[in-house]
Design a protein around this motif. Sequence first.
Motif, PDB file in Angstrom:
ATOM      1  N   ASP A  26      27.476  35.741  30.943  1.00  0.00           N
ATOM      2  CA  ASP A  26      28.172  34.739  31.755  1.00  0.00           C
ATOM      3  C   ASP A  26      28.855  35.416  32.939  1.00  0.00           C
ATOM      4  OD1 ASP A  26      29.660  32.716  32.828  1.00  0.00           O
ATOM      5  OD2 ASP A  26      30.489  32.021  30.922  1.00  0.00           O
ATOM      6  N   PRO A  27      28.407  35.141  34.180  1.00  0.00           N
ATOM      7  CA  PRO A  27      29.033  35.789  35.338  1.00  0.00           C
ATOM      8  C   PRO A  27      30.500  35.418  35.506  1.00  0.00           C
ATOM      9  CG  PRO A  27      27.552  34.044  36.044  1.00  0.00           C
ATOM     10  CD  PRO A  27      27.311  34.237  34.578  1.00  0.00           C
ATOM     11  N   MET A  28      30.921  34.286  34.923  1.00  0.00           N
ATOM     12  CA  MET A  28      32.332  33.897  34.999  1.00  0.00           C
ATOM     13  C   MET A  28      33.218  34.883  34.232  1.00  0.00           C
ATOM     14  SD  MET A  28      32.853  30.915  36.662  1.00  0.00           S
ATOM     15  CE  MET A  28      34.146  29.994  35.847  1.00  0.00           C
ATOM     16  N   LEU A  29      32.607  35.591  33.298  1.00  0.00           N
ATOM     17  CA  LEU A  29      33.368  36.528  32.469  1.00  0.00           C
ATOM     18  C   LEU A  29      33.057  37.973  32.813  1.00  0.00           C
ATOM     19  CD1 LEU A  29      32.957  34.704  29.027  1.00  0.00           C
ATOM     20  CD2 LEU A  29      34.808  34.475  30.691  1.00  0.00           C
ATOM     21  N   ASP A  30      32.347  38.199  33.889  1.00  0.00           N
ATOM     22  CA  ASP A  30      31.918  39.534  34.262  1.00  0.00           C
ATOM     23  C   ASP A  30      32.985  40.218  35.117  1.00  0.00           C
ATOM     24  OD1 ASP A  30      30.186  41.607  34.104  1.00  0.00           O
ATOM     25  OD2 ASP A  30      28.931  40.980  35.765  1.00  0.00           O
ATOM     26  N   ALA A  31      33.009  41.533  35.066  1.00  0.00           N
ATOM     27  CA  ALA A  31      33.939  42.296  35.896  1.00  0.00           C
ATOM     28  C   ALA A  31      33.443  43.724  35.983  1.00  0.00           C
ATOM     29  CB  ALA A  31      35.348  42.273  35.310  1.00  0.00           C
ATOM     30  N   ASN A  32      33.765  44.403  37.080  1.00  0.00           N
ATOM     31  CA  ASN A  32      33.461  45.821  37.184  1.00  0.00           C
ATOM     32  C   ASN A  32      34.769  46.598  37.284  1.00  0.00           C
ATOM     33  OD1 ASN A  32      34.318  45.806  39.945  1.00  0.00           O
ATOM     34  ND2 ASN A  32      32.301  45.059  40.552  1.00  0.00           N
ATOM     35  N   TYR A  33      34.655  47.908  37.414  1.00  0.00           N
ATOM     36  CA  TYR A  33      35.872  48.715  37.448  1.00  0.00           C
ATOM     37  C   TYR A  33      36.687  48.480  38.709  1.00  0.00           C
ATOM     38  CZ  TYR A  33      36.046  51.637  33.278  1.00  0.00           C
ATOM     39  OH  TYR A  33      36.231  52.087  31.998  1.00  0.00           O
ATOM     40  N   GLY A  34      36.044  47.987  39.759  1.00  0.00           N
ATOM     41  CA  GLY A  34      36.804  47.604  40.949  1.00  0.00           C
ATOM     42  C   GLY A  34      37.721  46.428  40.667  1.00  0.00           C
ATOM     43  N   HIS A  35      37.192  45.427  39.940  1.00  0.00           N
ATOM     44  CA  HIS A  35      38.035  44.305  39.541  1.00  0.00           C
ATOM     45  C   HIS A  35      39.191  44.786  38.668  1.00  0.00           C
ATOM     46  CE1 HIS A  35      34.127  41.943  40.106  1.00  0.00           C
ATOM     47  NE2 HIS A  35      34.969  41.419  40.986  1.00  0.00           N
ATOM     48  N   LEU A  36      38.876  45.681  37.742  1.00  0.00           N
ATOM     49  CA  LEU A  36      39.903  46.187  36.830  1.00  0.00           C
ATOM     50  C   LEU A  36      41.003  46.909  37.596  1.00  0.00           C
ATOM     51  CD1 LEU A  36      40.958  46.783  33.984  1.00  0.00           C
ATOM     52  CD2 LEU A  36      39.451  48.775  33.926  1.00  0.00           C
ATOM     53  N   LEU A  37      40.612  47.750  38.538  1.00  0.00           N
ATOM     54  CA  LEU A  37      41.607  48.480  39.323  1.00  0.00           C
ATOM     55  C   LEU A  37      42.463  47.522  40.137  1.00  0.00           C
ATOM     56  CD1 LEU A  37      42.761  51.165  40.263  1.00  0.00           C
ATOM     57  CD2 LEU A  37      40.972  51.249  42.017  1.00  0.00           C
ATOM     58  N   SER A  38      41.836  46.509  40.751  1.00  0.00           N
ATOM     59  CA  SER A  38      42.590  45.528  41.525  1.00  0.00           C
ATOM     60  C   SER A  38      43.558  44.762  40.632  1.00  0.00           C
ATOM     61  CB  SER A  38      41.618  44.557  42.211  1.00  0.00           C
ATOM     62  OG  SER A  38      42.326  43.572  42.927  1.00  0.00           O
ATOM     63  N   MET A  39      43.096  44.384  39.453  1.00  0.00           N
ATOM     64  CA  MET A  39      43.968  43.675  38.517  1.00  0.00           C
ATOM     65  C   MET A  39      45.176  44.523  38.149  1.00  0.00           C
ATOM     66  SD  MET A  39      43.004  42.169  34.749  1.00  0.00           S
ATOM     67  CE  MET A  39      44.236  41.277  33.775  1.00  0.00           C
ATOM     68  N   HIS A  40      44.928  45.811  37.878  1.00  0.00           N
ATOM     69  CA  HIS A  40      46.042  46.688  37.535  1.00  0.00           C
ATOM     70  C   HIS A  40      47.035  46.792  38.681  1.00  0.00           C
ATOM     71  CE1 HIS A  40      47.990  50.713  37.517  1.00  0.00           C
ATOM     72  NE2 HIS A  40      48.299  50.320  36.305  1.00  0.00           N
ATOM     73  N   GLU A  41      46.541  46.919  39.896  1.00  0.00           N
ATOM     74  CA  GLU A  41      47.442  47.038  41.050  1.00  0.00           C
ATOM     75  C   GLU A  41      48.321  45.798  41.200  1.00  0.00           C
ATOM     76  OE1 GLU A  41      44.666  47.789  44.159  1.00  0.00           O
ATOM     77  OE2 GLU A  41      44.571  49.954  43.767  1.00  0.00           O
ATOM     78  N   HIS A  42      47.732  44.615  41.035  1.00  0.00           N
ATOM     79  CA  HIS A  42      48.505  43.376  41.149  1.00  0.00           C
ATOM     80  C   HIS A  42      49.520  43.252  40.016  1.00  0.00           C
ATOM     81  CE1 HIS A  42      46.564  41.442  44.559  1.00  0.00           C
ATOM     82  NE2 HIS A  42      45.384  41.780  44.069  1.00  0.00           N
ATOM     83  N   LEU A  43      49.108  43.564  38.793  1.00  0.00           N
ATOM     84  CA  LEU A  43      50.021  43.472  37.664  1.00  0.00           C
ATOM     85  C   LEU A  43      51.153  44.489  37.771  1.00  0.00           C
ATOM     86  CD1 LEU A  43      47.578  42.937  34.646  1.00  0.00           C
ATOM     87  CD2 LEU A  43      49.023  41.234  35.773  1.00  0.00           C
ATOM     88  N   ALA A  44      50.822  45.704  38.211  1.00  0.00           N
ATOM     89  CA  ALA A  44      51.846  46.738  38.344  1.00  0.00           C
ATOM     90  C   ALA A  44      52.892  46.335  39.386  1.00  0.00           C
ATOM     91  CB  ALA A  44      51.201  48.064  38.715  1.00  0.00           C
ATOM     92  N   ALA A  45      52.437  45.739  40.487  1.00  0.00           N
ATOM     93  CA  ALA A  45      53.371  45.296  41.518  1.00  0.00           C
ATOM     94  C   ALA A  45      54.271  44.182  40.995  1.00  0.00           C
ATOM     95  CB  ALA A  45      52.602  44.820  42.752  1.00  0.00           C
ATOM     96  N   ALA A  46      53.682  43.249  40.237  1.00  0.00           N
ATOM     97  CA  ALA A  46      54.477  42.155  39.676  1.00  0.00           C
ATOM     98  C   ALA A  46      55.481  42.677  38.661  1.00  0.00           C
ATOM     99  CB  ALA A  46      53.555  41.125  39.027  1.00  0.00           C
ATOM    100  N   ALA A  47      55.056  43.641  37.850  1.00  0.00           N
ATOM    101  CA  ALA A  47      55.963  44.207  36.858  1.00  0.00           C
ATOM    102  C   ALA A  47      57.126  44.919  37.531  1.00  0.00           C
ATOM    103  CB  ALA A  47      55.202  45.175  35.952  1.00  0.00           C
ATOM    104  N   ALA A  48      56.828  45.728  38.543  1.00  0.00           N
ATOM    105  CA  ALA A  48      57.881  46.471  39.230  1.00  0.00           C
ATOM    106  C   ALA A  48      58.862  45.533  39.924  1.00  0.00           C
ATOM    107  CB  ALA A  48      57.254  47.427  40.246  1.00  0.00           C
ATOM    108  N   ALA A  49      58.341  44.453  40.491  1.00  0.00           N
ATOM    109  CA  ALA A  49      59.202  43.512  41.211  1.00  0.00           C
ATOM    110  C   ALA A  49      60.176  42.805  40.283  1.00  0.00           C
ATOM    111  CB  ALA A  49      58.343  42.488  41.950  1.00  0.00           C
ATOM    112  N   SER A  50      59.820  42.688  39.000  1.00  0.00           N
ATOM    113  CA  SER A  50      60.679  41.991  38.050  1.00  0.00           C
ATOM    114  C   SER A  50      61.418  42.949  37.115  1.00  0.00           C
ATOM    115  CB  SER A  50      59.841  41.014  37.213  1.00  0.00           C
ATOM    116  OG  SER A  50      58.829  41.701  36.498  1.00  0.00           O
ATOM    117  N   GLY A  51      61.331  44.251  37.404  1.00  0.00           N
ATOM    118  CA  GLY A  51      62.044  45.229  36.596  1.00  0.00           C
ATOM    119  C   GLY A  51      61.433  45.472  35.237  1.00  0.00           C
TER     120      GLY A  51
END
Length: 230
Positions: free
Chosen positions: A37-62
């Motif tokens: 299912d392409p809706m559930l597909d991801a590559n390591y680029g997606h994973l890295l981008s997801m981590h960057e967004h989550l890390a920024a959100a985590a840091a912003a909220s302490g």
Amino acid sequence: MFLLNLPLATLPWGDVNFLIVTDVHSWVAGHLHPDHDPMLDANYGHLLSMHEHLAAAAAASGRDLFFVDNGDLNDGTGFSRKPPAALVPLLRRMPFDALTTGNHELYENENIDFLASGFIDSWGGRFLTSNTENATTGEPLGARYRILNGTSGRRVLAFGFLYNMTDHANHVVVRPVQTVVNQSWFLDALRATNTYDAIVFLTHMAYNDPLVDVIRTAARAVVGATRPIL
């Protein structure tokens, strides 16, 4: 493009959070099978981008976010042909806070020797092998444990356990989990309770494996009932 059509979800943030990948098996470019299912597909680029967004959100909220890999990096695509020389340069680009080995890294001596000749050391003590040892030296392939320091100040004590694997190649020894959780180094690490806020066990085994309870019970006997454990 497919991901844009997915409904948004509210993430359950805590003070300490983990982004965990496991059993990627060298599918770093995603799964290209026609029935996947392409809706559930991801590559390591997606994973890295997801981590960057989550890390920024985590840091912003302490809050603190830790990014970990739970093993089985090879045996899936041509990127992991023996040895996985084409795979590890990409994995080194991922900002993992901790990694551990799965069983698939340990079936061939050539793969073991390749990973032990630079890849494991390149993580600077973040590759955790609490019960997997070099058969020649008796030393762990990686580090037995490590303190992970969060950007917002929390400290997490991390271990990396493999199930009681017996069909590995002969360049490693996998010590029984039941033995290792009674060793002095393990107990001493847990007793230093003033140096960490929570514990994470990277356990390459099924979630309902009885060894999970062995590890948790051994830890609780030392740290008590309230110390957070994942």
